[in-house]
Design an enzyme around this catalytic site. Structure first.
Site, mmCIF file in Angstrom:
data_model
loop_
_atom_site.group_PDB
_atom_site.id
_atom_site.type_symbol
_atom_site.label_atom_id
_atom_site.label_comp_id
_atom_site.label_asym_id
_atom_site.label_seq_id
_atom_site.Cartn_x
_atom_site.Cartn_y
_atom_site.Cartn_z
ATOM 1 N N ASP A 12 0.859 -1.189 0.000
ATOM 2 C CA ASP A 12 0.000 0.000 0.000
ATOM 3 C C ASP A 12 0.895 1.238 0.000
ATOM 4 O O ASP A 12 1.528 1.553 1.002
ATOM 5 C CB ASP A 12 -0.866 -0.076 1.275
ATOM 6 N N ASN B 175 0.007 4.471 -0.511
ATOM 7 C CA ASN B 175 -0.518 5.768 -0.071
ATOM 8 C C ASN B 175 -1.225 5.717 1.283
ATOM 9 O O ASN B 175 -1.897 6.671 1.681
ATOM 10 C CB ASN B 175 -1.463 6.353 -1.137
ATOM 11 N N ASP C 103 -3.828 4.145 2.356
ATOM 12 C CA ASP C 103 -5.293 4.108 2.485
ATOM 13 C C ASP C 103 -5.798 2.718 2.900
ATOM 14 O O ASP C 103 -6.994 2.466 2.918
ATOM 15 C CB ASP C 103 -5.980 4.570 1.180
ATOM 16 N N ASP D 235 -5.663 -12.043 -14.148
ATOM 17 C CA ASP D 235 -6.781 -12.933 -13.880
ATOM 18 C C ASP D 235 -7.895 -12.610 -14.862
ATOM 19 O O ASP D 235 -8.211 -11.436 -15.092
ATOM 20 C CB ASP D 235 -7.297 -12.681 -12.453
ATOM 21 N N ASP E 202 -9.982 -17.911 -14.236
ATOM 22 C CA ASP E 202 -10.714 -18.281 -13.028
ATOM 23 C C ASP E 202 -11.785 -19.340 -13.329
ATOM 24 O O ASP E 202 -12.537 -19.185 -14.308
ATOM 25 C CB ASP E 202 -11.390 -17.010 -12.490
ATOM 26 N N HIS F 95 -4.135 -17.510 -3.428
ATOM 27 C CA HIS F 95 -4.961 -16.639 -2.587
ATOM 28 C C HIS F 95 -6.164 -17.371 -1.981
ATOM 29 O O HIS F 95 -6.920 -16.775 -1.223
ATOM 30 C CB HIS F 95 -5.438 -15.453 -3.421
ATOM 31 N N ASP F 96 -6.361 -18.641 -2.358
ATOM 32 C CA ASP F 96 -7.481 -19.426 -1.821
ATOM 33 C C ASP F 96 -7.026 -20.492 -0.834
ATOM 34 O O ASP F 96 -7.858 -21.218 -0.288
ATOM 35 C CB ASP F 96 -8.213 -20.170 -2.952
HETATM 36 C C1 NOJ Z 1 -11.703 -18.971 -7.845
HETATM 37 C C2 NOJ Z 1 -10.912 -17.865 -7.221
HETATM 38 O O1 NOJ Z 1 -9.601 -18.266 -7.087
HETATM 39 C C3 NOJ Z 1 -11.589 -17.532 -5.909
HETATM 40 O O2 NOJ Z 1 -10.829 -16.645 -5.150
HETATM 41 C C4 NOJ Z 1 -12.954 -16.995 -6.181
HETATM 42 O O3 NOJ Z 1 -13.658 -16.820 -4.972
HETATM 43 C C5 NOJ Z 1 -13.773 -17.931 -7.074
HETATM 44 N N1 NOJ Z 1 -13.010 -18.476 -8.149
HETATM 45 C C6 NOJ Z 1 -14.917 -17.179 -7.683
HETATM 46 O O4 NOJ Z 1 -14.433 -16.258 -8.612
#
Ligand code: NOJ
Length: 523
Positions: free
Chosen positions: A20, A22, A24, A97, A194, A306-307
């Site tokens: 980040d 700035n 915020d 993405d 995705d 990120h999941d």
């Molecule tokens: C897969 C993505 O990696 C995840 O973060 C997202 O919640 C779902 N697809 C829906 O877009």
């Protein structure tokens, strides 16, 4: 210029949480630009940038309300262009993405679509008088959402604010082609797609996705001339040995590769607390590499995104042996066969974060799960499961220093102890070890062009071999417990995350051996 895709070393950036600039509370493009030297020094040569598009933020940016506009908190189009040029000047490719299955219900297409049954955009989404099946949303509840305005249900495979697009409508497919072209014209090098296998549906099947038009749709999109040289990776939960060839055979002009998840689907659900065995992770990884090798396509190699919960916490030891765990997992990631994808913070050995109250969580899936489970089990064990599996774990702001800042998400609970500044100045720096692994991968063609072979997989360790011509490397990766080390003859140690090599392997020890050449043997 990279000669083959296996020379790629990806680093995934989750823009809201990376840096980040700035103050915020939201990471931004200028923050990313400021950290390009950090990434370059690490040695990566490709980045995947998670969504930064205009979005109400229900699913952290995977609910897009305008595919061509940038979330103003993250930056402007000028910033974006500058960032891409900066990456390119530093020899780093950038892929974005591409969220093709659904839009936010705030997208103008959906707003039109829900107005009336005869609206020209009605058919951009999937509307039914009554639900044709019992599909469930990934975030809990029925996937069919009733809309009072027109008295019909629309399909939403994720949050109710994420409506599935109707890819059967050729107009939708043209719109999505135009989105791809828009970003390609800005100079990006490809896409991470995705939940790509959801774009075609068979409504009579109990399973959402992998419909009969899946492959024709992908080919129609990426088989075009301007997509010939781009890198595409589909998030394909349905990818199996049986269908991998359909996605990844070069001649079919669909995708460069896929993210398959067999090696990560071991926990009996995201919020299951028992640690999966590293032996099974390795076994499944190597099975998948072989599937891809048979097709002649590069596999993806990844342990985080990120999941996913942080790998050190999920698979190994995030306290006493954190350095060893992080570096050993790094060796598995970077020396295995395929295209490695690091996730931001992995190069520092970031762990899961710990929070006691549900109000400290942001992730839509976590909140959905909490809503369903709350009151059914005791709160403490529910929170323990959430802490273990929540998708907030990888999404906390990258801790550049020990000081926490106000941000869109609760602070990383171990920031004082684990942060970039501290790691870089530590004698046991995870970042420095990652640098060595990456440097080795780049220096030795064995790791990108060579053969891959499993040598031994026991309850205590995994040994695999990479070889090209006369050169051979043996990688020994020890699981948690001390155990008798395998004998690797006539070999010298080129990397080791402990100071010595003994008869016993230490917990999470990683040793990279290089077989001595004939001349060295004689010495
Ligand atoms: C897969 C993505 O990696 C995840 O973060 C997202 O919640 C779902 N697809 C829906 O877009």
């Amino acid at each position: 210029m990279l000669k083959t895709d296996k020379e790629r070393i990806f680093y995934q950036i989750y823009p809201k949480s990376f840096c980040d600039s700035n103050g915020d509370g939201v990471g931004d493009f200028r923050g990313i630009i400021s950290k390009i030297p950090y990434l370059k020094e690490l040695g990566i040569n490709s980045v995947w940038i998670s969504p930064f598009f205009e979005s109400p933020g229900v699913d952290s940016g995977y609910d897009i309300s305008d595919y061509r506009a940038i979330d103003p908190q993250i930056g402007t189009m000028d910033d974006f262009e500058e960032m891409v040029s900066c990456f390119h000047e530093n020899g780093i490719d950038a892929i974005l993405d591409f969220v093709a299955n659904h839009t936010s219900t705030e997208h103008v297409w959906f707003k039109e679509s829900e107005k009336s049954k005869d609206n020209p955009f009605r058919n951009y989404y999937i509307w039914r008088k009554t639900p044709p099946n019992e599909w469930e949303s990934t975030f809990g509840g029925s996937a069919w959402e009733y809309d009072e305005k027109t008295g019909e249900y629309y399909l939403r495979s994720f949050a109710k604010e994420q409506a599935d697009l109707n890819w059967e409508n050729p107009k939708v497919r043209q719109e999505m082609q135009a989105v791809v072209d828009f970003w390609l014209e800005k100079g990006v090098n490809g896409f991470r797609c995705d939940v790509l296998d959801l774009i075609s549906k068979d409504f009579s099947s109990p399973i959402n996705g992998s419909g009969p038009q899946l492959h024709p749709y992908i080919r129609e999109l990426f088989g075009r001339e301007n997509c010939k040289n781009i890198f595409t990776v589909g998030e394909c939960w349905s990818a199996t040995k049986e269908n991998a060839q359909l996605f990844c055979d070069k001649n079919r002009k669909e995708l460069t590769t896929v993210f398959a998840f067999q090696h990560l689907c071991l926990d009996n659900g995201r919020f299951y607390i028992e640690k999966p065995s590293l032996k099974t992770v390795c076994e499944r990884m190597s099975k998948w590499q072989k599937v891809m090798a048979d097709i002649g396509a590069p596999a993806t190699v990844f342990l985080e995104n990120h999941d996913q919960a942080r790998s050190v916490s999920r698979f190994a030891d995030d306290t006493k042996y954190r350095f060893e765990s992080a570096t050993a997992l790094g060796g598995l990631l970077l020396l295995h066969d395929g295209v490695p994808f690091l996730y931001q913070g992995q190069e520092i050995g970031f762990t899961n974060s710990y929070h006691t109250d549900i109000s400290e969580f942001d992730d839509a899936e976590t909140l959905g799960y909490y809503g369903i489970e709350h009151g059914k089990t005791d709160e403490r064990s529910l929170m323990e499961k959430i802490n273990f599996g929540s998708r907030d774990n990888p999404r906390h702001m990258i801790a550049w220093t020990a000081e926490t800042q106000e941000a869109w998400i609760a602070p990383y609970s171990r920031q004082k102890e684990i942060n970039v500044e501290k790691d870089l100045s530590s004698e046991k720096s995870v970042y420095a070890f990652y640098q060595s692994l990456i440097a080795l991968r780049k220096k030795e063609k064995c790791f990108t062009e060579g053969e891959f072979q499993d040598v031994e997989l026991t309850d205590g360790y995994y040994v695999f071999k990479r070889a090209l011509g006369e050169k051979e490397f043996f990688i020994v990766f020890a699981f948690g417990k001390e155990c008798v080390a395998p004998k690797i003859q006539n070999a010298k140690v080129v990397l080791n995350n402990y100071n010595d090599v003994g008869k016993m392997l230490q917990p999470y020890q990683l040793i990279v051996y290089q077989k001595k050449g004939k001349r060295e043997d004689e010495k």
